[in-house]
Design an enzyme around this catalytic site. Sequence first.
Site, PDB file in Angstrom:
ATOM      1  N   ASP A 180       0.839  -1.193   0.000  1.00 12.70           N
ATOM      2  CA  ASP A 180       0.000   0.000   0.000  1.00 12.70           C
ATOM      3  C   ASP A 180       0.877   1.247   0.000  1.00 12.70           C
ATOM      4  OD1 ASP A 180       0.716  -0.693   2.598  1.00 12.70           O
ATOM      5  OD2 ASP A 180      -1.320  -0.915   3.294  1.00 12.70           O
ATOM      6  N   ASP A 223       0.797  -8.323  -1.972  1.00 14.57           N
ATOM      7  CA  ASP A 223       0.086  -8.426  -0.701  1.00 14.57           C
ATOM      8  C   ASP A 223       0.584  -9.689  -0.012  1.00 14.57           C
ATOM      9  OD1 ASP A 223      -1.628  -8.667   1.447  1.00 14.57           O
ATOM     10  OD2 ASP A 223      -3.467  -8.495   0.258  1.00 14.57           O
ATOM     11  N   ASN A 268      10.384  -6.389   7.534  1.00 14.66           N
ATOM     12  CA  ASN A 268       9.827  -5.145   8.065  1.00 14.66           C
ATOM     13  C   ASN A 268       8.401  -4.948   7.554  1.00 14.66           C
ATOM     14  OD1 ASN A 268       9.790  -2.385   9.136  1.00 14.66           O
ATOM     15  ND2 ASN A 268      10.041  -1.730   7.029  1.00 14.66           N
ATOM     16  N   TYR A 289      -1.857  -6.598  17.776  1.00 14.78           N
ATOM     17  CA  TYR A 289      -0.545  -6.098  17.381  1.00 14.78           C
ATOM     18  C   TYR A 289       0.490  -6.420  18.447  1.00 14.78           C
ATOM     19  CZ  TYR A 289       3.089  -2.824  15.895  1.00 14.78           C
ATOM     20  OH  TYR A 289       4.271  -2.266  15.502  1.00 14.78           O
TER      21      TYR A 289
END
Length: 182
Positions: free
Chosen positions: A38, A63, A90, A162
Site C-alpha cells: 500500500d 500483498d 519489516n 498487534y
Amino acid sequence: MDLNGKAALILGGIKGIGKAIAMALAKAGAAVAVNYFDWEEELGALKSEIATAGRDYLILKTDLRQVDDIPLVVQTAAQRFGRLDILINNIERGGWPVVHGPYVCKQWDLEMETTLRAKRWVFAAALPLLKASGDGAVINFSSVAGIVGRSGAAAPVFNDGYAAASRAVSLLTETWAREAAP
C-alpha cells in the site's frame, strides 16, 4: 560486512524505516528488492530516490497476506540478483485505538496476517537461499508493544493483536536463529 555484490529483500520498503534501510543498503553496495503493498502515492519518490544509489534494484508490489504469493516474491528477487543474502522482515500493521476506534475482529486478523503470518512464511521461503549465500542475515522488526502490551500509557496506541503478534515475532526470531544457524 562488505555489501558489494550482496542482495537484499526489504519488506515494507516504500516509506519510513523500510525505505531508509533499502536506501542505506543500496548506498553501501547491495542490490535491493523492495516489496510494498500500500501507500502507492509513495512509489514515485521511492523509484527516483533508489535509482540515485546506482545499484541494481527491483520494486515489487505484493500483498504478503496472500501466503501463496510469497515464494514468488523471494524467487523473483533471487533470480534477478542471482542470490539472496539479506532479508529485512519489516512488515507490520497495527491499529491505534485512539485513531481507528473500537477494536474489531477484522483488525485483529489484519494484524496477525501482516505482522506475524507474512513474516513467518517469507522467512521460510528465504531461508534456503540465505543459507546458500554462506553468510545470510535476517533482521526481523517487531514493536515495543510486544513487551508492554496494551497497558498504561501505551493503551491508546497498541491493540491486543498487534502486541501479541509483536511478542510472537520476538519468540520466532529466537527460534529462527537456532534453525538457521550453521
